[in-house]
Write an enzyme that holds these catalytic residues in place. Structure first.
Site, PDB file in Angstrom:
ATOM      1  N   TYR A 164      33.387 -41.812  -1.010  1.00 50.97           N
ATOM      2  CA  TYR A 164      33.886 -41.695   0.357  1.00 50.97           C
ATOM      3  C   TYR A 164      32.718 -41.611   1.343  1.00 50.97           C
ATOM      4  O   TYR A 164      32.682 -42.303   2.363  1.00 50.97           O
ATOM      5  CB  TYR A 164      34.764 -40.445   0.442  1.00 50.97           C
ATOM      6  CG  TYR A 164      35.571 -40.267   1.699  1.00 50.97           C
ATOM      7  CD1 TYR A 164      36.070 -41.344   2.416  1.00 50.97           C
ATOM      8  CD2 TYR A 164      35.881 -38.987   2.158  1.00 50.97           C
ATOM      9  CE1 TYR A 164      36.839 -41.158   3.549  1.00 50.97           C
ATOM     10  CE2 TYR A 164      36.648 -38.786   3.286  1.00 50.97           C
ATOM     11  CZ  TYR A 164      37.129 -39.874   3.991  1.00 50.97           C
ATOM     12  OH  TYR A 164      37.883 -39.676   5.108  1.00 50.97           O
ATOM     13  N   LYS A 168      31.638 -44.530   4.250  1.00 49.76           N
ATOM     14  CA  LYS A 168      31.608 -44.271   5.687  1.00 49.76           C
ATOM     15  C   LYS A 168      30.181 -44.345   6.246  1.00 49.76           C
ATOM     16  O   LYS A 168      29.969 -44.798   7.371  1.00 49.76           O
ATOM     17  CB  LYS A 168      32.249 -42.921   5.989  1.00 49.76           C
ATOM     18  CG  LYS A 168      33.737 -42.863   5.643  1.00 49.76           C
ATOM     19  CD  LYS A 168      34.525 -44.011   6.275  1.00 49.76           C
ATOM     20  CE  LYS A 168      36.009 -43.920   5.989  1.00 49.76           C
ATOM     21  NZ  LYS A 168      36.761 -45.073   6.544  1.00 49.76           N
TER      22      LYS A 168
END
Length: 274
Positions: A164, A168
């Protein structure tokens, strides 16, 4: 193919494409832009079954398949001739969070299922890159357009899992570097962070007490923010930046659909993990 007569009779207005518009944040952005007067195209694997107004032009697309992504832009080019706004929201990272009865989302990186990399990096970051390349080919000759990449605080702090954060952080770096190359063509690129958004999954989790929704945002709120950014005459000065949607809203006086003004979260508001 749409002929010139059909194109001349098509609805006027700024043309926007929202990827991943079937549900969640993407659907909310599409609704917000539609309400603001954009001619909105929405893409996604399940877009044909999505709860969306008939005014929104649906183009089914699996953004893991480059030929399907290319078709989306071919449709827009044929029907409109131009594209003014791209919002990269396609994201497969929240799929299959529970497998075999186990919540695998927070597992250490060595125990993460391989599909999570595909969902976040390929269906997310790579899809945004490919869509942005198509959009740039349409925007740069006109010296007009805006690309928004939906990102989040996991780029700056460990939240949930390592993949994750990688996804990002890559999105924010992609925004920064694309901005350098697009600035001579007056096409800004922005990374935009939502807050806690009342998506279908968040509302379901809130029923069990997982979330406090008192400071949350509607899915349409970020669409309103993007509309305000799009019409900012000084937007090019922000290109390459990471912006917090709620902070932008306060700057421009944008309210949520219920008239509220969601707080702008900071890094200190994000729970630290690891």
């Amino acid at each position: 193919m749409t002929n010139e007569r059909e194109r001349s009779e098509a609805p006027t207005g700024n043309v926007a494409l929202v990827t991943g518009a079937s549900r969640g944040v993407g659907r909310g952005i599409a609704l917000g832009l539609l309400a603001a007067g954009f001619r909105v195209y929405g893409s996604g694997r399940s877009i044909d079954q999505a709860d969306l107004p008939r005014e929104l032009r649906r183009v089914r697309c699996d953004h893991l398949k480059d030929e399907e992504t290319a078709r989306v832009f071919d449709v827009i080019r044929s029907e409109c001739g131009s594209l003014d706004l791209l919002v990269n929201c396609a994201w497969g990272g929240y799929e299959k969070m529970v497998e075999g009865g186990a919540f695998t989302w927070p597992a250490p990186f060595w125990d993460q299922p391989a599909h999570r990399w595909t969902g976040m990096m390929d269906a997310g970051v790579r899809a945004a890159f490919v869509c942005s390349a198509h959009a740039a080919r349409m925007m740069t000759p006109r010296h007009r357009g805006l690309i928004i990449n939906i990102s989040f605080w996991s780029a700056q702090r460990h939240l949930g899992n390592t993949i994750y954060g990688i996804a990002k952080a890559a999105t924010d770096k992609m925004t920064s570097d694309m901005a350098v190359e697009l600035k001579p063509f007056a096409v800004p690129v922005i990374s935009l962070y939502p807050g806690l958004v009342r998506t279908e999954s968040v509302l379901a989790a809130a029923e069990s007490g997982a979330f406090d929704l008192s400071t949350s945002e509607s899915p349409e709120f970020i669409g309103r923010v993007i509309n305000a950014l799009f019409h900012d005459p000084n937007l090019l000065a922000r290109t390459g930046q990471v912006l917090i949607a709620a902070a932008v809203a306060k700057e421009f006086g944008v309210l949520d659909i219920d008239g509220s003004s969601p707080p702008a979260l900071t890094l200190a508001d994000i729970p630290f993990e690891g």
